[in-house]
Design an enzyme around this catalytic site. Structure first.
Site, short mmCIF file in Angstrom:
data_model
loop_
_atom_site.label_atom_id
_atom_site.label_comp_id
_atom_site.label_asym_id
_atom_site.label_seq_id
_atom_site.Cartn_x
_atom_site.Cartn_y
_atom_site.Cartn_z
N HIS A 22 -0.58 -2.75 31.86
CA HIS A 22 -1.97 -3.06 32.18
C HIS A 22 -2.69 -3.45 33.65
O HIS A 22 -2.20 -4.36 34.17
CB HIS A 22 -2.59 -3.73 31.05
N ASP A 64 -8.91 0.50 30.85
CA ASP A 64 -8.80 -0.47 30.88
C ASP A 64 -9.96 -0.83 30.47
O ASP A 64 -11.61 -0.66 31.24
CB ASP A 64 -8.50 -0.74 32.07
N TYR A 112 -10.48 5.27 49.51
CA TYR A 112 -9.38 5.49 50.28
C TYR A 112 -8.73 4.29 49.97
O TYR A 112 -7.41 4.31 49.28
CB TYR A 112 -9.22 5.74 51.66
#
Length: 147
Positions: A22, A64, A112
């Protein structure tokens, strides 16, 4: 092959998706992305375009719901206000497979940095520029599991 598992999800990718916990994030990147340089773990998905692979992953990976934002995409020339057609395709897949989640555009440096911190990078053969997305793994609630 397995029943109910999209065939483009090979053993290494399935192992990785199952191994993630998770809050771990996985990045799917285009063929121009410097995946080897940025990856903690790298899975090559040579020959596969990004959109069908994204669709397959979102069929098995929970997103999530403990955080306000869990889906992130690259932006055109680092500007989150800009989008290319591939971003609209990503949005459509996410709307279908991860209902209720918004795909958030990140500026170049922020994107990035998040990819570099990801659990795994999946390097696709997607030719379109800025075709990069990050998914934050959620949980499977006990009521969703058939044991």
């Amino acid at each position: 092959m397995l029943i109910g598992i999209p065939p483009m999800l090979g053993p290494e990718l399935l192992f990785t998706l199952r191994s993630m916990g998770h809050g771990d994030e996985i990045a799917l990147v285009d063929g121009n992305y410097p995946a080897l340089e940025h990856a903690r773990r790298l899975i090559r998905a040579d020959g596969l375009p990004l959109i069908p692979l994204l669709d397959a992953i979102l069929q098995v990976l929970p997103v999530d719901d403990f955080v306000a934002e869990a889906l992130f995409r690259a932006s055109v020339k680092g500007d989150p206000a800009l989008a290319d057609p591939v971003h609209e395709e990503m949005t459509q897949v996410c709307a279908r497979r991860a209902k209720g989640f918004k795909l958030v555009a990140l500026a170049g440096d922020a994107f990035y940095a998040r990819v570099k911190a990801a659990h795994t990078i999946i390097a696709t053969s997607e030719l379109r520029l800025y075709a990069n997305i990050i998914i934050r793994k959620g949980v499977i609630y006990p009521r969703e599991i058939d044991l």
